[in-house]
Design a protein around this motif. Structure first.
Motif, PDB file in Angstrom:
ATOM      1  N   LEU A 180      88.390  63.350  22.642  1.00 33.59           N
ATOM      2  CA  LEU A 180      87.492  62.379  22.084  1.00 33.59           C
ATOM      3  C   LEU A 180      86.050  62.884  22.380  1.00 33.59           C
ATOM      4  CD1 LEU A 180      88.718  59.123  23.837  1.00 33.59           C
ATOM      5  CD2 LEU A 180      89.558  59.947  21.479  1.00 33.59           C
ATOM      6  N   VAL A 181      85.655  64.070  23.159  1.00 36.78           N
ATOM      7  CA  VAL A 181      84.615  64.422  23.617  1.00 36.78           C
ATOM      8  C   VAL A 181      83.515  64.883  22.391  1.00 36.78           C
ATOM      9  CG1 VAL A 181      85.525  66.940  24.017  1.00 36.78           C
ATOM     10  CG2 VAL A 181      83.409  66.045  25.388  1.00 36.78           C
ATOM     11  N   PRO A 182      83.740  65.322  21.255  1.00 41.54           N
ATOM     12  CA  PRO A 182      82.974  65.779  20.288  1.00 41.54           C
ATOM     13  C   PRO A 182      81.985  64.494  20.009  1.00 41.54           C
ATOM     14  CG  PRO A 182      84.923  66.521  19.705  1.00 41.54           C
ATOM     15  CD  PRO A 182      85.287  65.533  20.822  1.00 41.54           C
ATOM     16  N   THR A 183      82.472  63.338  19.903  1.00 43.80           N
ATOM     17  CA  THR A 183      81.592  62.073  19.689  1.00 43.80           C
ATOM     18  C   THR A 183      81.417  61.212  20.771  1.00 43.80           C
ATOM     19  OG1 THR A 183      83.601  61.105  18.790  1.00 43.80           O
ATOM     20  CG2 THR A 183      82.073  62.278  17.153  1.00 43.80           C
ATOM     21  N   LEU A 184      82.088  61.351  21.821  1.00 44.02           N
ATOM     22  CA  LEU A 184      81.993  60.689  23.186  1.00 44.02           C
ATOM     23  C   LEU A 184      81.305  61.283  24.065  1.00 44.02           C
ATOM     24  CD1 LEU A 184      82.902  58.195  25.043  1.00 44.02           C
ATOM     25  CD2 LEU A 184      84.812  59.386  25.291  1.00 44.02           C
ATOM     26  N   GLY A 185      81.405  62.576  24.283  1.00 39.77           N
ATOM     27  CA  GLY A 185      80.592  63.129  25.375  1.00 39.77           C
ATOM     28  C   GLY A 185      81.802  63.153  26.736  1.00 39.77           C
ATOM     29  N   LYS A 244      77.686  73.971  18.820  1.00 38.92           N
ATOM     30  CA  LYS A 244      78.702  74.999  18.603  1.00 38.92           C
ATOM     31  C   LYS A 244      79.405  75.494  19.932  1.00 38.92           C
ATOM     32  CE  LYS A 244      79.801  79.431  16.480  1.00 38.92           C
ATOM     33  NZ  LYS A 244      79.259  80.778  16.032  1.00 38.92           N
ATOM     34  N   GLY A 245      78.334  75.646  20.847  1.00 34.48           N
ATOM     35  CA  GLY A 245      78.923  76.049  22.302  1.00 34.48           C
ATOM     36  C   GLY A 245      79.769  74.938  22.921  1.00 34.48           C
ATOM     37  N   LEU A 246      79.294  73.849  22.646  1.00 36.39           N
ATOM     38  CA  LEU A 246      79.933  72.732  23.383  1.00 36.39           C
ATOM     39  C   LEU A 246      80.882  71.957  22.864  1.00 36.39           C
ATOM     40  CD1 LEU A 246      76.925  71.178  25.436  1.00 36.39           C
ATOM     41  CD2 LEU A 246      78.819  72.787  26.513  1.00 36.39           C
ATOM     42  N   MET A 247      80.990  72.174  21.483  1.00 37.97           N
ATOM     43  CA  MET A 247      81.894  71.317  20.375  1.00 37.97           C
ATOM     44  C   MET A 247      81.655  69.822  20.702  1.00 37.97           C
ATOM     45  SD  MET A 247      85.284  73.707  20.503  1.00 37.97           S
ATOM     46  CE  MET A 247      86.281  72.274  19.691  1.00 37.97           C
ATOM     47  N   LEU A 248      80.376  69.613  20.682  1.00 40.61           N
ATOM     48  CA  LEU A 248      79.946  68.240  20.924  1.00 40.61           C
ATOM     49  C   LEU A 248      78.775  67.887  19.895  1.00 40.61           C
ATOM     50  CD1 LEU A 248      80.044  66.203  23.677  1.00 40.61           C
ATOM     51  CD2 LEU A 248      77.971  67.336  24.363  1.00 40.61           C
ATOM     52  N   ARG A 249      78.971  66.725  19.381  1.00 39.37           N
ATOM     53  CA  ARG A 249      77.851  66.315  18.629  1.00 39.37           C
ATOM     54  C   ARG A 249      77.105  65.300  18.856  1.00 39.37           C
ATOM     55  NH1 ARG A 249      82.622  66.415  15.447  1.00 39.37           N
ATOM     56  NH2 ARG A 249      82.737  64.066  15.101  1.00 39.37           N
ATOM     57  N   GLU A 250      77.789  64.336  19.618  1.00 34.49           N
ATOM     58  CA  GLU A 250      76.815  63.122  20.205  1.00 34.49           C
ATOM     59  C   GLU A 250      77.409  62.703  21.363  1.00 34.49           C
ATOM     60  OE1 GLU A 250      77.229  61.166  16.523  1.00 34.49           O
ATOM     61  OE2 GLU A 250      78.382  59.589  17.453  1.00 34.49           O
ATOM     62  N   PRO A 305      85.057  67.939  29.835  1.00 38.33           N
ATOM     63  CA  PRO A 305      83.727  68.287  29.990  1.00 38.33           C
ATOM     64  C   PRO A 305      82.921  68.473  28.822  1.00 38.33           C
ATOM     65  CG  PRO A 305      84.836  70.071  30.882  1.00 38.33           C
ATOM     66  CD  PRO A 305      85.815  69.155  30.336  1.00 38.33           C
ATOM     67  N   ASN A 306      83.571  69.247  27.799  1.00 31.09           N
ATOM     68  CA  ASN A 306      83.022  69.581  26.509  1.00 31.09           C
ATOM     69  C   ASN A 306      84.332  69.843  25.487  1.00 31.09           C
ATOM     70  OD1 ASN A 306      83.768  72.478  26.790  1.00 31.09           O
ATOM     71  ND2 ASN A 306      82.130  72.417  28.281  1.00 31.09           N
ATOM     72  N   GLY A 307      83.863  70.224  24.183  1.00 32.67           N
ATOM     73  CA  GLY A 307      85.077  70.339  23.364  1.00 32.67           C
ATOM     74  C   GLY A 307      85.976  71.885  23.748  1.00 32.67           C
ATOM     75  N   LYS A 308      84.961  72.769  24.130  1.00 28.62           N
ATOM     76  CA  LYS A 308      85.421  74.070  24.317  1.00 28.62           C
ATOM     77  C   LYS A 308      86.612  74.203  25.354  1.00 28.62           C
ATOM     78  CE  LYS A 308      83.309  78.717  24.812  1.00 28.62           C
ATOM     79  NZ  LYS A 308      82.054  79.205  24.951  1.00 28.62           N
ATOM     80  N   PHE A 309      86.262  73.958  26.501  1.00 27.82           N
ATOM     81  CA  PHE A 309      86.974  74.095  27.640  1.00 27.82           C
ATOM     82  C   PHE A 309      88.479  73.651  27.537  1.00 27.82           C
ATOM     83  CE2 PHE A 309      84.107  74.782  31.620  1.00 27.82           C
ATOM     84  CZ  PHE A 309      83.460  75.513  30.850  1.00 27.82           C
ATOM     85  N   PRO A 310      88.760  72.274  27.069  1.00 25.22           N
ATOM     86  CA  PRO A 310      90.245  71.963  26.861  1.00 25.22           C
ATOM     87  C   PRO A 310      90.959  72.632  25.755  1.00 25.22           C
ATOM     88  CG  PRO A 310      88.668  70.163  26.144  1.00 25.22           C
ATOM     89  CD  PRO A 310      87.929  71.205  26.673  1.00 25.22           C
ATOM     90  N   MET A 311      90.015  73.022  24.583  1.00 20.95           N
ATOM     91  CA  MET A 311      90.600  73.793  23.715  1.00 20.95           C
ATOM     92  C   MET A 311      91.297  74.956  24.115  1.00 20.95           C
ATOM     93  SD  MET A 311      91.294  71.376  21.545  1.00 20.95           S
ATOM     94  CE  MET A 311      92.016  72.194  20.156  1.00 20.95           C
TER      95      MET A 311
END
Lengths: 350, 130
Positions: free
Chosen positions: A260-265, A34-40, A236-242
């Motif tokens: 792309l970051v949520p599934t790319l990193g 949730k914090g990073l908006m990142l799954r994998e 760098p994560n999903g949260k910063f650019p959004m």
């Protein structure tokens, strides 16, 4: 007008999920997700590094451009993870695409904006008439120390952009760079992993410099956020650019294709270039794109591109970014991941 | 043993899949050789295609020195789209997925390293199409 005549992406096939890393370190995966908006995130195979990723991205760019490698007069590869400390990455790329021997070549570094630096130099050389074609590549097999927050995001991938004056698929309408000396993230010589300033990497680094880059280019181009079909920022994560997009007045709709970051990193030097390549895979003639990278240390490079009628002719000539990201990934357990990333200390073979 | 000279000497065929086509009879050789079976010594550089299919394969479980960390790994002969055949590693492929007819593409990969501080040898490997 000078611009992109060919583009290409490459993302390794291996992935590791946030849950797999979190369980080893006793961390709370849902809060990280949730914090990073990142799954994998993507993981390079044991036989992949910045040279192999750069080569594959460059090959895809050359397929789309349809020009002879002998016409490429300059190649710049930006990365934080060049395989050699001394010996260039770009020379191997030049050999593979046939750009040797009449070619200027250099490896660049500026944390995560090294790729957009290469694009800037390539564009400048082509625009000035110094060379017919020049390539800028952003590529990384990012490092993150075991147990550090970066381990959840540090990923692998890259994108290449061939700049030229003929058959341009996306014209460079405007460019602007913004920088200051800000020690938010660094890696000292001989160190395996980078260190960072924790919360200092936010407001004082990422947000200040991306805002500076975007506001600067909008002022230079006399434009507004609503003038663009797409926008892509360093991710760098999903949260910063959004959050950055919302603060600057860009909508989720403008951001979603390049995010792309949520599934790319976080592919470091490859991050905003890969987002741009994903946008170019879908964009239509006349669409305007605003891209802004960010590199710790710190600075940002912003570009405004306008897609031309040539773009649809090349989109299908090489594998698309989303094909690499979404098709048949191999998921790793943490043990295989640390083996692939050489985080296990072994005896040296005789 | 990988040396700088070997890496450099192998660059055309390892990096660019550059084969040789006999100027007299048109036969293609990969890796390159000095004399054609027809006796000609004149060749032209010929770039092999990057797509093909596996026509025979094996799994290496007891690897030679320097490749132990990769075992088990797949090797095979790949027939490229122009009919040329190359022997190479098949990477990103679990052994149980390996089969005759598997569609593959050729990718640029790291082949071998001369220890932690030596040169790195790069070249071609086949990978299953995504």
């Amino acid at each position: 007008m000078a611009g992109i005549v060919g583009y290409g992406a490459y993302i390794p096939r291996y992935r590791i999920k946030v849950e797999e890393i979190a369980k080893v370190w006793g961390a709370d995966a849902p809060s990280f997700k949730k914090g990073l908006m990142l799954r994998e995130k993507s993981v390079p195979g044991p036989d992949q590094d910045v040279i192999t990723i750069s080569v594959e991205a460059a090959r895809n760019a050359m397929k789309r451009a349809g020009v002879s490698g002998a016409k490429v007069g300059a190649i710049y590869v930006g990365s934080e993870s060049h395989p050699y400390a001394v010996k260039p990455t770009g020379t191997a790329v030049a050999e593979v695409i046939g750009a040797v021997n009449d070619c200027h070549c250099a490896d660049l570094s500026f944390a995560c904006k090294a790729g957009s630096e290469g694009m800037f130099l390539a564009y400048g050389l082509v625009k000035s008439g110094e060379v017919e074609y020049a390539m800028g590549i952003g590529s990384d097999t990012s490092q993150g120390a075991p147990g550090d927050a970066l381990e959840y995001s540090a990923a692998a991938g890259g994108a290449a952009f061939l700049m030229g004056l003929k058959n341009v698929v996306a014209e460079v309408e405007c460019q602007y760079s913004f920088m200051s000396d800000t020690p938010d993230f660094w890696r000292r010589e001989y160190m395996h992993y980078p260190r960072h300033g924790g919360r200092f990497t936010g407001d004082m680094a990422y947000f200040k410099h991306v805002r500076g880059g975007v506001e600067g280019i909008l002022k230079k181009a006399k434009g507004k956020p609503r003038d663009f079909k797409y926008a892509v920022f360093h991710q760098p994560n999903g949260k910063f650019p959004m959050k950055m997009a919302k603060d600057l007045g860009f909508s989720d709709e403008q951001m979603k294709t390049g995010l792309l970051v949520p599934t790319l990193g976080n592919t470091y030097s490859g991050a905003s270039p890969l987002g741009l390549s994903a946008i170019l895979d879908e964009a239509k003639p006349g669409d305007r794109i605003l891209m802004c990278s960010f590199g710790s240390g710190a600075g940002s490079d912003a570009f405004i591109f306008t897609c031309t009628r040539e773009l649809p002719k090349v989109q299908g000539k090489a594998k698309k970014t989303r094909d690499y990201l979404d098709t048949n990934p191999f998921y790793l357990d943490y043990g295989t991941y640390v083996k692939f990333r050489r985080k296990i200390r072994k005896n040296v073979e005789d | 043993m990988i040396t700088p000279a070997i890496v450099r000497r192998n660059t055309p065929h390892r990096y660019r899949m550059e084969a040789q086509k006999c100027a007299a009879c048109g036969k293609v050789f990969f890796p390159p050789r000095l004399v054609c079976t027809c006796g000609s010594r004149k060749f032209k550089a010929y770039a092999l295609p990057s797509e093909g299919k596996v026509i025979t394969h094996t799994v290496i479980r007891t690897a030679p020195r320097g490749f132990g960390d990769e075992a088990p790994y797949c090797m095979g002969i790949v027939e490229l789209k122009d009919g040329s055949r190359v022997l190479c590693q098949i990477a990103d492929c679990e052994p149980h997925r390996l089969k005759v007819g598997l569609q593959v593409t050729i990718e640029f990969r790291k082949i071998q390293e001369a220890g932690e501080s030596g040169v790195i040898a790069y070249g071609y490997k086949a990978v299953p199409e995504r």
